[in-house]
Design a protein around this motif. Structure first.
Motif, PDB file in Angstrom:
ATOM      1  N   ALA A  72       4.289 135.116 110.931  1.00 33.91           N
ATOM      2  CA  ALA A  72       3.495 134.843 109.727  1.00 33.91           C
ATOM      3  C   ALA A  72       3.193 136.119 108.940  1.00 33.91           C
ATOM      4  N   LYS A  81       8.381 131.824 105.278  1.00 34.47           N
ATOM      5  CA  LYS A  81       7.543 132.228 106.404  1.00 34.47           C
ATOM      6  C   LYS A  81       6.145 131.622 106.243  1.00 34.47           C
ATOM      7  N   PRO A  82       5.476 131.322 107.349  1.00 34.43           N
ATOM      8  CA  PRO A  82       4.086 130.901 107.214  1.00 34.43           C
ATOM      9  C   PRO A  82       3.228 132.057 106.701  1.00 34.43           C
ATOM     10  N   HIS A  83       2.183 131.743 105.982  1.00 34.56           N
ATOM     11  CA  HIS A  83       1.299 132.754 105.418  1.00 34.56           C
ATOM     12  C   HIS A  83      -0.116 132.471 105.915  1.00 34.56           C
ATOM     13  N   ALA A  84      -0.731 133.460 106.536  1.00 38.78           N
ATOM     14  CA  ALA A  84      -2.070 133.245 107.095  1.00 38.78           C
ATOM     15  C   ALA A  84      -3.097 134.081 106.348  1.00 38.78           C
ATOM     16  N   ILE A  96      -2.097 132.002 114.864  1.00 39.59           N
ATOM     17  CA  ILE A  96      -1.262 132.508 113.781  1.00 39.59           C
ATOM     18  C   ILE A  96       0.127 132.787 114.352  1.00 39.59           C
ATOM     19  N   VAL A 132       0.447 137.965 107.219  1.00 38.75           N
ATOM     20  CA  VAL A 132      -1.008 137.852 107.380  1.00 38.75           C
ATOM     21  C   VAL A 132      -1.728 138.624 106.270  1.00 38.75           C
ATOM     22  N   LEU A 163      -3.735 128.571 107.140  1.00 40.36           N
ATOM     23  CA  LEU A 163      -2.312 128.783 107.392  1.00 40.36           C
ATOM     24  C   LEU A 163      -1.504 127.851 106.493  1.00 40.36           C
ATOM     25  N   GLN A 171       2.513 126.958 104.593  1.00 41.71           N
ATOM     26  CA  GLN A 171       3.969 127.175 104.611  1.00 41.71           C
ATOM     27  C   GLN A 171       4.638 126.086 103.774  1.00 41.71           C
TER      28      GLN A 171
END
Lengths: 433, 417
Positions: free
Chosen positions: A66, A22-25, A62, A68, A45, A47
């Motif tokens: 994500a 998952k993307p991480h913000a 975002i 967060v 951001l 990933q």
């Protein structure tokens, strides 16, 4: 202890897998991307271990899936780059010769050493681990990323240690390498020995070129010569320990004669020959010491060097030379340079992108830019303040250090049974400064 | 002919040299003895009460004339006015080898440890201290005005220390306390330096044996019959002074077992030690507190390795919280850097749990108390030595500069560093 470490590693690996998908913000921090202006209320951001986007809250969307993390009030810097370190309990050349270019530090590093956590506690994510300075040439250095590691391959920047260039070449002049036979006894002899070896390498290289791919005409394989040809070809950068102004000029003279690329390391008296260094185009990796001296060549070391080099137009970075200075306090180096006249921007570059350039890693690390490795540190405040702590260090999207975790806190401050190995300070054996 | 001419010329040169020296020393004398300085600070940390906003420190001669808020202290005409954001007392280094150990780190400037025998308490730092050592100037320019200078760790009993000021050219000029403490070490450095002792048990046995001899010596000295009194013995005399309380005993010890060994010996022979270094003291807070001893904590940034492998940057805070009297020190460095600077060590302590005020106290008034010179230095109070430091910001911040150092009323430095 070891079981504990393994289980921590296992946890890291699990987290890694999750964080990678998952993307991480990271939202709300002041982001200092190094390349580009500071961003207030920024979003970082990441990933799959890479940076996706860096910008203001308005500019960065975002993604809805994500993870967060609110980091309001914090400061985010790229992972720091230490261009000269001795962590990992490695040693390079032995007493048998003054010039040992075939020796590789990567064959001697203990990846399980708690030392590397110490570096993470100081925000360092990329390291140039070097053999010592007790030789004219003590061996090949290793460019490392502090990832979760079971073998040295897990930490190397290069993919294939057999065929890739995985580091630089450590050289030294001045007093450290002046020892009893077979080492040189004077500075002139030191330079002569190095020149002789490079001439031999030039001849070896000429033979390879003359063979023009014909196996039968190739010279016999020689590990020393192979490494030196890489140096002559500019593929392997020389990291040259040097202190006194005249020794610095000797390095520049030899680099010019043989056309090798060099990073000047320590450079205590850089402030005396800044113009000459600038003309040569060689970058400088300097060190902060709380007081001068301790050895004859460091008597004139000054905090002013950073500012003087900056004004002369020299690419300038910092290093810990750990155990000479403590990896956990690497930010201090830049702060003291600022204290003595360097600009804040150049000092912060000196901890990051300048070092990355010296290691030919500027495409991967040293600034927060989309596409670069997701290596960054989250600070409690201004990077140049003594009261600021490094709260988290992230490497390729994985949280590798968290001060809120009691075990990590102990790494940052020290404590009972935290560091089981001794710091070595013998300039001849293992070799710092 | 030529030789003679040369002699005449060189004599003339000497004459000029000495003449100039005389003139300069005269100026120096005049300027220090009649110093009239007003140091104005946006914040003045007196260390004898709450910080003063917009404070003034008046200096007359070698001592502090008055300290107070600008609204209450008039600056008389003719006083040299110096301005600063922050003003503190001159910093006090509770244990250093600077002045005995020199900047070059070659045998002729390393006088911090004699290794001909493991027990030599009769050696005096007084006879070895070099007030013109470059490192003295280095630390002075960073605010240090008083130093407890002694031998480095590495012998069971290595000699006695002195307390000195950092400005002045002869030992007589700089001396604050010629007696100091008798310095002892337990730990790996001793075992490395000598064939014997080679173990901790042997080290303790050897020190105990010497104290037993010193007890006998004292007893015999008190004999009514003069013929039964022993010959003078400098070594036993020094140890006897520890037993009588005339001199304090400073024990450089890092590991918990070594700290306990000191507390045991102190109890056995009835002296009060000062613990020095004490890397693992955080494991023995209750024991140290109960023994009522002070701790000169290792430099906060000392390298974790060997006996100091378990060192913590939070130790000063831990001990202070427990109510144990502490001071900070520059300690001993064998290589690069050749000395640490207490201002920077206190800064790291302040970033690791020690309050700003306690960290500043650990390098001013608390340090002065631990080394027994708090009547003269360590705080800004009327009648105390005029040792003052001027800063352009928070003293502990990396990017703040030390912009002025006054020692005994003499302005030793006015450059921002």
């Amino acid at each position: 202890m070891r079981a504990g470490t393994l289980s921590i590693l296992a946890i890291f690996l699990c987290v890694a897998a999750a964080a990678q998908e998952k993307p991480h913000a990271f939202r709300g921090a002041t982001i200092i991307p190094i390349e580009g202006a500071e961003i207030q209320n920024g979003v970082l951001l990441v990933q799959y271990g890479k940076i996706l986007e860096v910008g203001t809250a308005e500019d960065v969307d975002i993604p809805s899936d994500a993870v967060v993390q609110d980091v309001t009030g914090k400061v985010i810097l790229p992972g720091l780059v230490d261009t000269h370190s001795h962590l990992g309990d490695g040693s390079g050349g032995d007493r048998s010769a003054a010039i040992q270019p075939e020796v590789r530090i990567l064959d001697a590093i203990d990846v399980r050493s708690n030392d590397f956590k110490k570096a993470l506690a100081g925000g360092i994510t990329t390291l140039n681990v070097m053999p010592g300075s007790g030789h004219l040439m003590s061996g090949q250095t290793a460019y490392l990323k502090i990832r979760p590691a079971n073998t040295i391959n897990d930490m190397l920047f290069c993919k294939d240690p057999l065929n890739d260039i995985c580091g630089g070449m450590k050289m030294a002049n001045g007093t450290n390498s002046i020892r009893s036979k077979p080492f040189p006894g004077t500075r002139a002899k030191s330079a002569a020995m190095v020149r002789q070896q490079f001439i031999k390498a030039q001849e070896y290289k000429a033979k390879i070129e003359a063979a023009d791919g014909d196996e039968s005409k190739m010279p016999k394989r020689d590990l020393e010569m192979e490494a030196l040809v890489q140096v002559l070809d500019g593929k392997r950068v020389v990291h040259h320990h040097t202190h006194r102004h005249d020794d610095v000029l000797t390095v520049l003279r030899l680099a010019k004669e043989f056309g090798f690329r060099v990073v000047l390391q320590h450079v205590s008296e850089a402030w005396k020959v800044a113009k000459e260094i600038a003309e040569s185009g060689a970058p400088c990796s300097i060190i902060l010491l709380d007081s001068p001296g301790g050895k004859l060549e460091a008597v004139d070391i000054r905090w002013e060097s950073g500012g003087v080099l900056e004004k002369a137009g020299v690419l300038t970075g910092f290093h810990t030379d750990d155990g000479i200075t403590d990896s956990r306090l690497f930010l201090r180096s830049a702060a003291f340079a600022v204290r003595a006249g360097m600009s804040r921007q150049k000092a912060l570059e000196g901890l990051t992108i300048a070092g990355a350039k010296m290691l030919d890693l500027q495409e991967r690390v040293g600034s927060l830019k989309p596409g670069k490795d997701a290596d960054f540190v989250i600070l409690s405040g201004d990077p140049l303040s003594v009261y600021t702590h490094i709260e988290q260090s992230w490497v390729e999207g994985i949280k590798m250090f968290d001060r809120a975790n009691p075990d990590d806190h102990k790494i940052a401050t020290g404590g009972y049974n935290v560091f089981r190995t001794s710091v070595f300070l013998d300039e001849c054996e293992g070799g710092a400064q | 002919m030529r030789t003679r001419l040369f002699v005449i010329l060189s004599e003339a040169k000497n004459l000029i040299k000495w003449g100039l020296a005389f003139v300069f020393s005269f100026f120096f004398f005049v300027s220090t003895s009649l110093a009239q300085i007003a140091v104005k600070g946006e914040t003045v940390y007196t260390m004898s009460g709450a910080p003063i906003k917009n404070g003034v420190v008046l200096i007359k001669g070698k001592t502090i004339e008055r300290v107070g808020p600008a609204s209450q202290v008039n600056i008389p005409n003719g006083y040299k006015v110096m301005n600063a954001k922050v003003v503190t007392p001159g910093l006090v280094d509770a244990h250093t080898v600077v002045g005995l150990a020199g900047i070059y780190n070659v045998p002729h400037d390393q006088m911090q440890l004699e290794t001909s025998s493991p027990v030599q308490p009769e050696l005096r730092a007084l006879d070895a201290y070099n007030p013109r050592e470059e490192l003295v100037e280095w630390v002075r320019n960073l605010g240090v005005t008083t130093m407890h200078a002694g031998t480095g760790p590495g012998a069971l009993a290595s000699g006695s220390s002195i307390v000195v000021k950092t400005h002045g050219n002869t030992i007589t000029e700089v001396l604050v306390d010629p007696v100091g403490m008798v310095m002892f070490t337990l730990g790996e450095s001793v075992n490395d330096n000598f064939d014997s002792p080679g173990t901790r048990s042997k080290s303790v046995a050897m020190i105990r044996s010497e104290f037993v001899k010193a007890q006998e010596y004292t007893k015999k000295l008190n004999e009514k019959d003069a013929s039964k009194r022993p010959d003078r013995d400098l070594k036993l005399e020094a140890l006897a002074k520890v037993l009588s309380g005339e001199m304090k005993a400073l024990f450089t010890v890092q590991t918990a077992p070594d700290i306990m060994a000191v507390l045991r010996m102190a109890k056995e022979f009835g002296f009060k030690p000062v613990l020095d270094g004490a890397a693992e003291s955080y494991l023995l807070v209750d024991e140290i507190k109960k023994a009522g001893v002070s701790v000169i904590v290792h430099p906060t940034m000392v390298r974790p390795g060997g006996d100091t492998r378990n060192v913590s940057m939070e130790t000063a805070a831990t001990l202070k919280k427990a109510g144990i009297p502490i001071a900070l020190q520059s300690g001993f460095e064998g290589y690069v850097p050749k000395t640490r600077v207490i201002l920077f060590e206190a800064a790291i302590a302040a970033a690791n749990g020690l309050s700003f005020n306690d960290a500043l106290a650990a390098i001013t008034i608390d340090a002065a108390r631990v080394i027994g010179v708090d009547k003269r230095v360590g705080s800004l109070e009327t009648g105390k030595d005029a040792d003052v430091v001027l800063f352009d910001g928070d003293p502990f911040e990396y990017t703040t500069h030390v912009c002025g150092v006054i020692v005994n009323g003499a302005v030793a430095s006015e450059t921002c560093r």
